[in-house]
Every structure is written in C-alpha cells, then in structure tokens.
Design a protein around this motif. Structure first.
Motif, PDB file in Angstrom:
ATOM      1  N   HIS A 437       0.917  -1.237  -0.034  1.00  0.00           N
ATOM      2  CA  HIS A 437      -0.062  -0.001   0.177  1.00  0.00           C
ATOM      3  C   HIS A 437       0.788   1.409   0.077  1.00  0.00           C
ATOM      4  O   HIS A 437       0.945   2.092  -0.983  1.00  0.00           O
ATOM      5  N   HIS A 438       1.700   1.404   0.944  1.00  0.00           N
ATOM      6  CA  HIS A 438       2.627   2.604   0.988  1.00  0.00           C
ATOM      7  C   HIS A 438       3.294   3.023  -0.205  1.00  0.00           C
ATOM      8  O   HIS A 438       3.292   4.087  -0.576  1.00  0.00           O
ATOM      9  N   LEU A 439       3.978   1.966  -0.616  1.00  0.00           N
ATOM     10  CA  LEU A 439       4.705   1.841  -1.812  1.00  0.00           C
ATOM     11  C   LEU A 439       3.931   2.695  -3.056  1.00  0.00           C
ATOM     12  O   LEU A 439       4.426   3.422  -3.611  1.00  0.00           O
ATOM     13  N   VAL A 440       2.898   1.954  -3.318  1.00  0.00           N
ATOM     14  CA  VAL A 440       2.268   2.213  -4.383  1.00  0.00           C
ATOM     15  C   VAL A 440       1.866   3.624  -4.405  1.00  0.00           C
ATOM     16  O   VAL A 440       1.812   4.513  -5.345  1.00  0.00           O
ATOM     17  N   GLU A 441       1.065   3.805  -3.034  1.00  0.00           N
ATOM     18  CA  GLU A 441       0.802   5.172  -2.981  1.00  0.00           C
ATOM     19  C   GLU A 441       1.762   6.348  -2.931  1.00  0.00           C
ATOM     20  O   GLU A 441       1.664   7.144  -3.753  1.00  0.00           O
ATOM     21  N   ASP A 442       2.687   5.941  -2.739  1.00  0.00           N
ATOM     22  CA  ASP A 442       4.010   7.049  -2.425  1.00  0.00           C
ATOM     23  C   ASP A 442       4.793   7.229  -4.037  1.00  0.00           C
ATOM     24  O   ASP A 442       5.002   8.217  -4.251  1.00  0.00           O
ATOM     25  N   VAL A 443       4.942   5.962  -4.598  1.00  0.00           N
ATOM     26  CA  VAL A 443       5.188   6.084  -5.833  1.00  0.00           C
ATOM     27  C   VAL A 443       4.348   7.098  -6.673  1.00  0.00           C
ATOM     28  O   VAL A 443       4.683   7.957  -7.349  1.00  0.00           O
ATOM     29  N   ALA A 444       2.963   6.884  -6.811  1.00  0.00           N
ATOM     30  CA  ALA A 444       2.049   7.572  -7.512  1.00  0.00           C
ATOM     31  C   ALA A 444       2.303   9.187  -6.910  1.00  0.00           C
ATOM     32  O   ALA A 444       2.250   9.863  -8.001  1.00  0.00           O
ATOM     33  N   LEU A 445       2.303   9.303  -5.588  1.00  0.00           N
ATOM     34  CA  LEU A 445       2.384  10.577  -5.267  1.00  0.00           C
ATOM     35  C   LEU A 445       3.567  11.432  -5.681  1.00  0.00           C
ATOM     36  O   LEU A 445       3.564  12.638  -6.357  1.00  0.00           O
ATOM     37  N   THR A 446       4.687  10.764  -5.748  1.00  0.00           N
ATOM     38  CA  THR A 446       5.991  11.101  -6.342  1.00  0.00           C
ATOM     39  C   THR A 446       5.862  11.547  -7.739  1.00  0.00           C
ATOM     40  O   THR A 446       6.441  12.710  -8.251  1.00  0.00           O
ATOM     41  N   LEU A 447       5.490  10.393  -8.600  1.00  0.00           N
ATOM     42  CA  LEU A 447       5.364  10.573  -9.749  1.00  0.00           C
ATOM     43  C   LEU A 447       4.530  11.701 -10.289  1.00  0.00           C
ATOM     44  O   LEU A 447       4.701  12.652 -11.012  1.00  0.00           O
ATOM     45  N   GLY A 448       3.400  11.717  -9.528  1.00  0.00           N
ATOM     46  CA  GLY A 448       2.574  12.972  -9.742  1.00  0.00           C
ATOM     47  C   GLY A 448       3.102  14.332  -9.446  1.00  0.00           C
ATOM     48  O   GLY A 448       2.856  15.234 -10.079  1.00  0.00           O
ATOM     49  N   ALA A 449       4.043  14.341  -8.643  1.00  0.00           N
ATOM     50  CA  ALA A 449       4.492  15.646  -8.066  1.00  0.00           C
ATOM     51  C   ALA A 449       5.525  16.045  -9.242  1.00  0.00           C
ATOM     52  O   ALA A 449       5.676  17.189  -9.623  1.00  0.00           O
ATOM     53  N   ALA A 450       6.255  14.786  -9.967  1.00  0.00           N
ATOM     54  CA  ALA A 450       7.179  15.114 -10.947  1.00  0.00           C
ATOM     55  C   ALA A 450       6.514  15.658 -12.195  1.00  0.00           C
ATOM     56  O   ALA A 450       6.838  16.626 -13.014  1.00  0.00           O
ATOM     57  N   ILE A 451       5.344  15.031 -12.452  1.00  0.00           N
ATOM     58  CA  ILE A 451       4.359  15.295 -13.825  1.00  0.00           C
ATOM     59  C   ILE A 451       3.959  16.836 -13.487  1.00  0.00           C
ATOM     60  O   ILE A 451       3.858  17.782 -14.400  1.00  0.00           O
ATOM     61  N   GLY A 452       3.317  16.769 -12.437  1.00  0.00           N
ATOM     62  CA  GLY A 452       2.795  18.311 -11.879  1.00  0.00           C
ATOM     63  C   GLY A 452       3.829  19.516 -12.172  1.00  0.00           C
ATOM     64  O   GLY A 452       3.447  20.307 -12.573  1.00  0.00           O
ATOM     65  N   GLN A 453       5.023  19.175 -11.725  1.00  0.00           N
ATOM     66  CA  GLN A 453       6.087  20.201 -11.795  1.00  0.00           C
ATOM     67  C   GLN A 453       6.520  20.472 -13.363  1.00  0.00           C
ATOM     68  O   GLN A 453       6.503  21.352 -13.711  1.00  0.00           O
ATOM     69  N   ALA A 454       6.386  19.327 -14.052  1.00  0.00           N
ATOM     70  CA  ALA A 454       6.751  19.548 -15.324  1.00  0.00           C
ATOM     71  C   ALA A 454       5.656  19.999 -16.248  1.00  0.00           C
ATOM     72  O   ALA A 454       6.053  21.071 -17.182  1.00  0.00           O
ATOM     73  N   VAL A 455       4.298  20.102 -15.937  1.00  0.00           N
ATOM     74  CA  VAL A 455       3.512  20.672 -16.706  1.00  0.00           C
ATOM     75  C   VAL A 455       2.877  22.062 -16.197  1.00  0.00           C
ATOM     76  O   VAL A 455       2.261  22.793 -16.967  1.00  0.00           O
ATOM     77  N   LYS A 456       3.503  22.605 -15.254  1.00  0.00           N
ATOM     78  CA  LYS A 456       2.984  23.766 -14.612  1.00  0.00           C
ATOM     79  C   LYS A 456       2.936  24.809 -15.562  1.00  0.00           C
ATOM     80  O   LYS A 456       4.213  25.155 -15.969  1.00  0.00           O
TER      81      LYS A 456
END
Ligand code: PMP
Length: 563
Positions: A437-456
C-alpha cells in the motif's frame, strides 16, 4: 632468486610474520557441535535480520561453507581460497604480508586501478611505475629493468599488479604474458580479475597451479551484483592463503555477506543471464557510440565498462550530469588523457545515455516548444514508510527504468512510460513487509509531483484516449486542469493482481491525480484483471502523451488563461 628452493612464503614474506602467533578467536579454538555456547561473550538473544538467523554469533572466521562451495564452483582445493572484505582487503593484506614498510617496492602498470598505489603508499612502500604499452599491455622488458633497479637500490620489488581486464582500459592480458612474468619476477604476481566474468575468458586461475608466486583475485562486487556486501576471493596456494589467514582480522567477512555469497552461488544461472545481457549491451552501445562522429575512439572492452576518447571530456561529462547520468571522468589519469569511462547499465539506462550523448553532439533542438530540450523533473520523497525517487522527462523516448519492489507495478509503469512517450525512472524502497500500500501510493504521489512540476503553466493540450487490451477496454481522459479529481469506474474480480492488491490501482491514480493536480477519468471493463489494469495504464499513458503535447501557442489551453 628464482632458483631458491624455499617455499614462496619463506622466500618472500615479511620475515617477522612467519613466526607470528596469530590471534586465536573463540571460534578458532572450538568448532565442533555444541548446544550451549558460552565461550565468546556473545549475546544469547538472536537477532534475525531479513530471515537470516544467528547474528548474535560471530561468523566462521575461515568461511568454511562458502569456501566449500567456491571450491566446487571453481574446481580448486579449499586451501587455495581466501575470502576477504572485498578484493580491496586482499590487496591490502597481500601488501602487509609481503612488503616491509619503508623498504620494499611494489610495481604497478598505469593506467590501472588506483588502489594498488594507494595501498602501497599507505604502507610507505616504494612505487615503481612501469606504464602499459600503447596497446595497454605489460611491457615485460621494462618490468625486468624496474625489478632489477629495485633490487640494486636495496628496495626489492615484492608485488607486481596485473589488472585483467584492466580498469579503466578494459583489455585482457593474455595468460602467456602473465606466465612469462611470473616465471621471471622474483616476487608475487597479483592478477586482479575483478571483471573477468564479462570477458568470456577463464582468466589466470589455472596458472596458480603452475606458479607458486601468483595470486588471482576476483570479486562478488561486479558480475554478481554484491558490491554493497563486500566479498572478494583470492586464489593461490596454501602457503599464501595460510599467511593471509594469520594476519587478517579474525572475522573479516560477516555473516550476512557469507549468506549472500552462498545464495549468489546457488543462483548462478541468473547471474549468467545478467552477464550475457551486459555483454550484449556493451557491444550494442560500443557500436552506437562508434557511429557518433564526436567520439574519436571506443576502446575494445572485455569488462562491464567502456573507455571512450572525446575531444573535451569534461564538457560531455557535465552535459550528462545535468541529465542525471553519472559516468567517470578518467581524463586526468596518465595514459587515459581525453577519456571517459562508462559503466554498462540496463537497456533503458543505456538508451538514456545514448540519447543524451547523441543530443550533446548534435542537439535536436526542441521539437516540442513547450518543453526545452532535456526538460526533466526529479522528485525524491522520503518518509518513515518509503523512499521514492522519480525522474520524469515529458515527451522523451518512452523509456521506463522502474524498480519499485512491486513487480506488477513496475510492469504497469513501464507500459505507462512507453505509451506516454515520456522517460520515467523510478527507484522505490519501502515497507513491503507490511504490504504494497504505502509503496504504491507514494510512487504515485512522487510521480504525480514530478508530472505536476513538468506541466505547471505550460501551454499544453489536455485530453484522452480509449484502448483495448484483448477482451478489456479502457477509456482514460486526462485534463491537466490544476484540479485534482479522480473518477474511477473499474471493477476487478480478484483481490490481488500479481503481487499488488487490485484496490491499489484506484489508489495509485487518486494519489497521482492529487500530486499532479490533474483530472483523471477512467472507465474500464473486461474479464481478466491483468488485462484490465494493463489497458488502464496504457490508455493513461496515451492520454498523458496527448495531454503533454504543446498546444501550439504560448497560452495555456484554458479560456480562463490560467490553469
Ligand atoms: N579491482 C578492480 C580492478 C576494481 O575496479 C575494483 C573496484 N572498482 C576492485 C578491485 C575492488 O573490488 P571490491 O569491491 O571487491 O573491493
């Protein structure tokens, strides 16, 4: 004198060591069967570490079980084997065993592995340099001259190091040359075969039977992937291994490492496959690099690295570093001027390397005006539960380099990278002993943050995709909207898909939408959970690829003018 009939240790070892009474540990003094061990002042309470029991007990000082297995694997007697804390320890111990500090000489053949000289200097020895020839091979005549000069100066050469395949040049020294040197050199010939597994050659092991002054060292750090565990092996004869056993620290190889070494020997098949892949990749990148006109030479290599000559090595080195690719600058090493050393990685890692090098020599310009060439976002997220590292390059080449520890998630994210056309590198570590659980969630949060930064605030397209996967069908729409929303209309049949709970697919996208601040709308149906999940990740990748496309102007794709 080569015709001296005394044993190699009597002839060459530091005089005081032959009569040294070695430290006698509790394990040296009693090795039989016991049930109540009260002899070594250990704790009676066992700590179990990752399934390995008995860490409260000292390890076997002579690593007998490991040596038994090594003896079978390499078809040499147990007494000819010495195990060290990495092969670096064996280099150090051999110098201690044979060289009298402040007096003796060690012969090194630059360019070569730097530790030989460092260890020699630590022991205040004279270092005689006999440079390799232009083909990076030993210069036998010059070795003879250096050895004679050392004797004449009252500082006899006790050890000569041959690194084969040589680090950093990558080439092998033929056995005939090694044999010829051993036959004439009145000292120990240390043949360092750290990279021999990548060479397709058996190396110099068989020479240890014919020459009492040869020690071959190998390591579990390279082909066997155990650099963190520190396990090096020396092969020689009983006189030399006895001498090393006298002077080594009592427990120089720890229990975890012994256990890992035994497991590595049990899983040799997997290692051989990895070696095969590395060798294939070495040849592939060597060929590709050879085609790049800015690279003047790719040196032939029998190891897991390549030495390349370029005009301005430091500039290329820095260019790669800006993209997070770390190679080794060897341009200041004498004999290697103008070179960089590149370790062969996994196929996706090598693709990233090749892409970055090609881009350095002929910049493609930015095909996508929204992202300047090489735009990459990196995010590291560390919590008490997980440690996740993500590199996200929007609209790269669709290269996924994913290691999260959850096999199914890795598979899904590789598909996501491919279909989104973005390069995604993820390294994840976490509390998988609890669940994923924690790993899948945190991978998604981290990937999401990276995508968010890239598209801002980038002028991008937004929207979606429908995609079949055999009997399954997934429709995914993505809106880089600044509003974190997930709509997830998917039902899985089973609780688990591979090693990942099925419910974590929804949670993954919720976490990703939250961190990337985007809207994701997913609907999928089908008969097979694996297919449904795969269709969802692929369709999300395609939708993301569409959404990342530049919208053409310099305004964000919203009538409001801001996202
Ligand atoms: N020999 C050579 C030629 C090496 O390149 C290295 C490490 N880079 C070593 C020995 C040391 O290996 P170990 O990890 O076994 O100490």
């Amino acid at each position: 004198m080569k015709d001296d009939k005394r044993s190699v240790a009597e002839r060459l070892a530091r005089p005081g060591l032959l009569n040294l009474k070695p430290y006698s540990s509790a394990r040296d003094e009693f090795q039989g069967e016991g049930s109540v061990w009260l002899d070594a002042n250990e704790s009676p309470f066992g700590l179990r570490y990752k399934g390995i029991p008995g860490l409260n007990r000292y390890p076997d000082p002579l690593q007998s079980q490991l040596k038994e297995e090594l003896s079978k694997r390499y078809r040499v007697p147990v007494h000819s084997i010495f195990a060290g804390n990495g092969s670096d320890e064996i280099i150090d111990l051999m110098i201690r065993a044979f060289c009298t500090p402040g007096r003796d000489t060690v012969i090194i053949m630059p360019p070569t592995y730097g530790m030989y000289e460092v260890q020699a200097r630590i022991h205040d020895l004279n270092v005689a340099e006999v440079p390799l020839t232009e083909q990076f091979l030993p210069d036998e005549e010059a070795i003879g001259e250096a050895a004679a000069a050392a004797v004449a100066a009252g500082r006899p050469a006790k050890i000569l190091f041959i690194c084969s395949p040589n680090n950093p040049t990558g080439n092998i020294t033929p056995n005939e040359t090694i044999a010829s040197i051993a036959a004439t050199f009145d000292g120990i010939v240390m043949v360092d075969e750290a990279y021999i597994d990548f060479s397709g050659s058996d190396g110099a092991l068989s020479l240890t039977e014919r020459y009492d002054n040869i020690m071959v060292i190998r390591t579990f750090s390279k082909a066997r992937g155990m650099a963190g565990a520190r396990l090096g092996i020396g092969f020689s004869n009983r006189e030399i291994t006895d001498l090393l056993n006298r002077i080594k620290l009592p427990y120089n190889v720890n229990s975890l490492t012994i256990d890992a070494g035994l497991r590595a020997l049990e899983t040799e098949e997997a290692t051989l496959q990895q070696i095969e892949l590395i060798v294939e990749e070495r040849e592939r990148i060597s060929g590709e690099l050879g085609k790049i006109s800015g690279i003047s030479k790719v040196w032939p290599s029998a190891a897991n690295f390549l030495l390349v000559s370029v005009e301005e090595p430091l500039k290329l080195y820095r260019h790669l570093l800006e993209r997070g690719i770390v190679i080794r600058d060897r341009s200041k090493v004498r004999g290697c001027e103008g070179t960089l050393r590149i370790t062969v990685g996994t196929p996706p890692q090598n693709d990233l390397l090749l892409e970055a090098i090609a881009d350095y020599f002929s910049p493609s310009g930015s095909a996508q005006p929204a992202f300047s060439a090489g735009t990459t976002e990196t995010v590291q997220r560390r919590t008490a539960e997980t440690d996740i590292y993500v590199r996200f390059t929007p609209l790269g080449r669709g290269i996924g380099d994913i290691e999260t520890g959850v096999g199914f998630l890795d598979h899904m994210l590789e598909l996501l990278a491919f279909h989104s056309g973005s390069n995604i590198m993820i390294r994840g570590n976490g509390d998988l002993h609890i669940d994923a659980h924690h790993l899948v969630e945190d991978v998604a949060l981290t990937l999401g943050a990276a995508i968010g930064q890239a598209v801002k605030n980038k002028p991008l397209e937004r929207y979606g995709f429908t995609l079949p996967m055999d009997e399954s069908l997934a429709t995914v729409a993505v809106d880089i909207s600044g509003r974190p929303v997930l709509v997830f209309d998917v039902a899985f049949r089973d609780a688990m898909i591979g090693d990942m709970p099925a419910e974590m697919v929804e949670h993954f996208f919720l976490s990703l939408a939250t961190a990337a601040r985007c809207t994701i709308n997913i609907a999928a149906s089908g008969q097979n959970d694996h297919h449904i999940a795969e269709a969802v990740f692929k369709a999300f990748g395609r939708a993301l690829k569409m959404a990342l496309q530049p919208s053409g102007g310099d305004r964000v794709a919203s009538s409001k003018g801001v996202i």
